[in-house]
Write an enzyme that holds these catalytic residues in place. Structure first.
Site, PDB file in Angstrom:
ATOM      1  N   GLY A  47       1.155  -1.303   0.353  1.00 55.33           N
ATOM      2  CA  GLY A  47       0.172  -0.157  -0.031  1.00 55.33           C
ATOM      3  C   GLY A  47       0.991   1.629   0.220  1.00 55.33           C
ATOM      4  O   GLY A  47       1.753   1.711   0.972  1.00 55.33           O
ATOM      5  N   ALA A  48       0.773   2.447  -0.998  1.00 56.04           N
ATOM      6  CA  ALA A  48       1.869   3.432  -1.403  1.00 56.04           C
ATOM      7  C   ALA A  48       1.650   4.195   0.182  1.00 56.04           C
ATOM      8  O   ALA A  48       3.151   4.206   0.184  1.00 56.04           O
ATOM      9  CB  ALA A  48       1.211   4.342  -2.143  1.00 56.04           C
ATOM     10  N   ARG A  59      10.216  -1.822  -4.545  1.00 59.19           N
ATOM     11  CA  ARG A  59       9.270  -1.529  -5.819  1.00 59.19           C
ATOM     12  C   ARG A  59       8.991  -0.811  -6.785  1.00 59.19           C
ATOM     13  O   ARG A  59       9.164   0.114  -5.349  1.00 59.19           O
ATOM     14  CB  ARG A  59       7.150  -1.939  -4.823  1.00 59.19           C
ATOM     15  CG  ARG A  59       7.313  -3.173  -4.092  1.00 59.19           C
ATOM     16  CD  ARG A  59       6.152  -3.568  -3.247  1.00 59.19           C
ATOM     17  NE  ARG A  59       5.242  -3.542  -4.949  1.00 59.19           N
ATOM     18  CZ  ARG A  59       4.307  -3.645  -4.278  1.00 59.19           C
ATOM     19  NH1 ARG A  59       3.388  -3.391  -3.001  1.00 59.19           N
ATOM     20  NH2 ARG A  59       2.789  -3.824  -5.364  1.00 59.19           N
ATOM     21  N   GLN A 104      -5.925  -9.159  -2.373  1.00 57.86           N
ATOM     22  CA  GLN A 104      -5.531  -7.822  -1.189  1.00 57.86           C
ATOM     23  C   GLN A 104      -7.101  -7.612  -0.563  1.00 57.86           C
ATOM     24  O   GLN A 104      -7.494  -6.693   0.368  1.00 57.86           O
ATOM     25  CB  GLN A 104      -5.205  -6.541  -1.824  1.00 57.86           C
ATOM     26  CG  GLN A 104      -3.468  -6.227  -1.833  1.00 57.86           C
ATOM     27  CD  GLN A 104      -3.104  -7.300  -2.714  1.00 57.86           C
ATOM     28  OE1 GLN A 104      -3.708  -7.685  -3.469  1.00 57.86           O
ATOM     29  NE2 GLN A 104      -2.274  -6.685  -3.165  1.00 57.86           N
ATOM     30  N   ASP A 144      -1.735   4.638  -6.163  1.00 56.07           N
ATOM     31  CA  ASP A 144       0.411   4.557  -6.221  1.00 56.07           C
ATOM     32  C   ASP A 144       0.684   5.457  -6.303  1.00 56.07           C
ATOM     33  O   ASP A 144       2.040   6.088  -6.049  1.00 56.07           O
ATOM     34  CB  ASP A 144       0.524   3.326  -6.226  1.00 56.07           C
ATOM     35  CG  ASP A 144       0.362   1.979  -6.174  1.00 56.07           C
ATOM     36  OD1 ASP A 144      -1.343   2.009  -6.549  1.00 56.07           O
ATOM     37  OD2 ASP A 144       0.800   2.342  -5.057  1.00 56.07           O
ATOM     38  N   ASN A 179      -2.915   2.946 -10.307  1.00 59.36           N
ATOM     39  CA  ASN A 179      -3.257   2.475  -9.325  1.00 59.36           C
ATOM     40  C   ASN A 179      -3.088   0.876  -9.416  1.00 59.36           C
ATOM     41  O   ASN A 179      -3.067   0.018 -10.513  1.00 59.36           O
ATOM     42  CB  ASN A 179      -4.667   2.551  -8.388  1.00 59.36           C
ATOM     43  CG  ASN A 179      -5.179   2.219  -7.066  1.00 59.36           C
ATOM     44  OD1 ASN A 179      -4.434   2.267  -6.322  1.00 59.36           O
ATOM     45  ND2 ASN A 179      -6.619   1.273  -6.678  1.00 59.36           N
ATOM     46  N   LYS A 180      -4.173  -0.199  -8.404  1.00 59.15           N
ATOM     47  CA  LYS A 180      -3.799  -1.719  -8.061  1.00 59.15           C
ATOM     48  C   LYS A 180      -4.568  -1.621  -9.692  1.00 59.15           C
ATOM     49  O   LYS A 180      -5.585  -1.426 -10.143  1.00 59.15           O
ATOM     50  CB  LYS A 180      -4.859  -2.191  -7.059  1.00 59.15           C
ATOM     51  CG  LYS A 180      -4.760  -3.476  -7.085  1.00 59.15           C
ATOM     52  CD  LYS A 180      -3.262  -4.575  -7.582  1.00 59.15           C
ATOM     53  CE  LYS A 180      -2.620  -5.031  -6.253  1.00 59.15           C
ATOM     54  NZ  LYS A 180      -1.445  -4.536  -6.998  1.00 59.15           N
TER      55      LYS A 180
HETATM   56  O1  MRU Z   1       0.485  -3.874  -4.621  1.00 63.57           O
HETATM   57  P1  MRU Z   1      -0.572  -3.454  -2.715  1.00 63.57           P
HETATM   58  O2  MRU Z   1      -1.043  -4.144  -2.591  1.00 63.57           O
HETATM   59  O3  MRU Z   1       0.747  -2.525  -2.693  1.00 63.57           O
HETATM   60  O4  MRU Z   1      -1.100  -1.999  -4.551  1.00 63.57           O
HETATM   61  C1  MRU Z   1      -1.826  -1.316  -3.210  1.00 63.57           C
HETATM   62  C2  MRU Z   1      -2.896  -0.712  -3.734  1.00 63.57           C
HETATM   63  O5  MRU Z   1      -3.053  -0.599  -5.232  1.00 63.57           O
HETATM   64  C3  MRU Z   1      -3.712   0.610  -3.274  1.00 63.57           C
HETATM   65  O6  MRU Z   1      -4.892   0.750  -3.930  1.00 63.57           O
HETATM   66  C4  MRU Z   1      -2.243   1.951  -3.268  1.00 63.57           C
HETATM   67  O7  MRU Z   1      -1.716   1.571  -2.701  1.00 63.57           O
HETATM   68  C5  MRU Z   1      -3.050   2.991  -1.704  1.00 63.57           C
HETATM   69  S1  MRU Z   1      -3.452   2.510  -0.361  1.00 63.57           S
HETATM   70  C6  MRU Z   1      -3.883   3.700   0.375  1.00 63.57           C
END
Ligand code: MRU
Length: 329
Positions: A47-48, A83, A188, A229, A238-239
């Site tokens: 998560g960012a 990452r 997630q 992100d 984003n994801k």
């Molecule tokens: O691969 P991840 O689980 O780190 O991806 C996270 C996301 O895509 C979230 O939506 C994003 O980081 C926002 S979290 C407040």
């Protein structure tokens, strides 16, 4: 407990191991920067905003391990490569390292990096509360909100961005329900979002990602809120799957919101310039230990996608809400 924090007694980063949830709640400690880098790669912390804190605390560990500047920078290069997509990781590293560089001895550097990381931790919580204040005004009593991935307290230090908006609205007396998309391939949504909402007794229904069109068509959803992100010049990264929900929301006349702190902004770059993390084929070929595709099948597994501002009705930040047409530069 906070998702990620510094443990003074152990002089280590303390984090909830998100790969074990929802089956086991396990707290792990990283005493060395290499351990933290592995934890980031394996998505024990993810998560960012949480990655921003991991970056800052990684600087503390790097200063603790290394004796001179060049060695610290070598560790930080590795930390940055853990990452590539969420800009917060770089933001956290840069802030803590700028502070550390003011120190003359390794001990001074470590102390200054830790003070800055602690500031970032407190900021993260305060910023999410402000995002909640602004965003909750957009929600109406009785709304059912679809969300993707996990943009909750597990993706931050506490409270959350997208889920923080929902938490604030509920704390102000609105009845809000959530539809959580499972978020293949690492789930997630089904593993983390449902778990943390159920901990808070927030009503949540789990669906597969491919059900989102049908639930929108059936009128089961009246808002979508996701996190980010990286917010770039022309939209939001984003994801993987976020873009699909945004297109569907437009088609069904459902407002699509993104909630993100300005520490996720990277307005100097366009989408094409950003490295989208591609993850291992194994994530699609196996489900746990069970093989679910031919072992040698060709796989495409990007972890994130891009949603242009035209599809986003509002971008909710700690500085206020940017409504469509969104123009940040
Ligand atoms: O691969 P991840 O689980 O780190 O991806 C996270 C996301 O895509 C979230 O939506 C994003 O980081 C926002 S979290 C407040």
């Amino acid at each position: 407990m906070r998702t990620i924090d510094w443990d003074d007694d152990r002089a280590a980063v303390r984090l909830i191991d998100q790969t074990r949830l929802p089956v086991e709640y396990e707290v792990v400690y990283c005493e060395r920067v290499e351990e933290l880098i592995e934890a980031i790669k394996e998505l024990k912390v993810r998560g960012a905003p949480a990655l921003g804190i991991a970056g800052a605390l990684g600087v503390v560990l790097a200063c603790k391990t290394a004796t001179e500047g060049e060695e610290i920078e070598r560790y930080l290069m590795k930390l940055k490569k853990a990452r590539p997509t969420a800009v917060n990781l770089f933001y956290g590293i840069d802030r803590a390292y700028s502070a550390a560089k003011r120190g003359k001895t390794p001990e001074e550097k470590e102390k200054l990096a830790l003070a800055e990381a602690n500031r970032l931790i407190e900021e993260d919580i305060a910023v999410n509360r402000r995002i909640g204040d602004y965003g909750s005004e957009l929600l109406e009593d009785g709304d059912v909100v679809l969300t993707h991935c996990n943009a909750g307290r597990l993706a931050c230090v506490d409270w959350g961005t997208a889920l923080g908006v929902i938490r604030t609205a509920i704390s102000r007396g609105k009845h809000i329900e959530v539809i959580a998309c499972e978020t293949r391939p690492l789930n997630q949504g089904s593993r983390l979002t449902t778990w943390e909402l159920m901990q808070d007794k927030i009503p949540v229904t789990l669906i597969t990602d491919s059900m989102s069109a049908a639930v929108m068509r059936e009128g089961m959803v009246n808002r979508v809120i996701v996190g980010a992100d990286r917010v770039v010049k022309e939209g939001v990264i984003n994801k993987i799957g976020t873009y699909m929900h945004a297109v569907l929301a437009k088609e069904h006349g459902i407002p699509f919101y993104v909630a993100a702190p300005t520490s996720s902004f990277d307005l100097e770059h366009g989408y094409e310039e950003i490295e989208i993390e591609e993850r291992s084929p194994e994530e699609l070929i196996y489900c746990g230990d069970t093989q679910i595709a031919p072992a040698d099948v060709r796989v495409y597994n990007p972890a994130f996608d891009f949603t242009p501002f035209e599809l986003i009705e509002a971008l909710i930040t700690e500085k206020g809400v940017f409504h469509t047409p969104i123009k940040l530069i």
